[in-house]
Design a protein around this motif. Structure first.
Motif, PDB file in Angstrom:
ATOM      1  N   PHE A  15       1.071  -1.261   0.290  1.00 32.27           N
ATOM      2  CA  PHE A  15       0.013  -0.126  -0.059  1.00 32.27           C
ATOM      3  C   PHE A  15       1.004   1.280  -0.049  1.00 32.27           C
ATOM      4  O   PHE A  15       0.641   2.610  -0.788  1.00 32.27           O
ATOM      5  CB  PHE A  15      -0.578  -0.018   0.680  1.00 32.27           C
ATOM      6  N   THR A  18       2.785   1.307  -3.459  1.00 33.63           N
ATOM      7  CA  THR A  18       1.591   1.920  -4.598  1.00 33.63           C
ATOM      8  C   THR A  18       2.055   3.393  -4.936  1.00 33.63           C
ATOM      9  O   THR A  18       1.354   4.023  -5.445  1.00 33.63           O
ATOM     10  CB  THR A  18       0.461   1.259  -4.772  1.00 33.63           C
ATOM     11  N   THR A  30      -1.455  -5.079  -4.691  1.00 29.61           N
ATOM     12  CA  THR A  30      -0.615  -4.445  -3.734  1.00 29.61           C
ATOM     13  C   THR A  30      -0.102  -5.610  -3.071  1.00 29.61           C
ATOM     14  O   THR A  30       0.848  -5.171  -2.912  1.00 29.61           O
ATOM     15  CB  THR A  30      -1.684  -4.031  -3.089  1.00 29.61           C
TER      16      THR A  30
END
Length: 78
Positions: A15, A18, A30
């Protein structure tokens, strides 16, 4: 490291990575990026810096995930 712990760190690292790289991916991608980044970054940091503990694992996971995202972008631009 247990599987559940690896998935939690991987999800967090994926998370964060990204968002830093500005990539929009699905949940599975992810987590996969984060887990692979955790493995790659954790190994590199432990060998190069001899760091241990949760903070080193998270930092290594985020750095590893960022590297994987960069490689993924290079591979998909063609």
């Amino acid at each position: 490291m247990s599987i559940v712990f690896l998935l939690m760190i991987g999800a967090a690292a994926g998370f964060i990575a990204t968002r830093i790289m500005g990539v929009d991916t699905g949940l599975f991608t992810t987590i996969a990026i984060g887990v692979l980044g955790a493995l790659l970054g954790g190994l590199v940091l432990r060998f190069l810096l001899m760091l241990t503990g949760l903070a080193a694992g998270l930092v290594g996971a985020v750095l590893g995930a960022i590297v994987l995202i960069g490689l993924w972008h290079l591979g998909t631009r063609r």
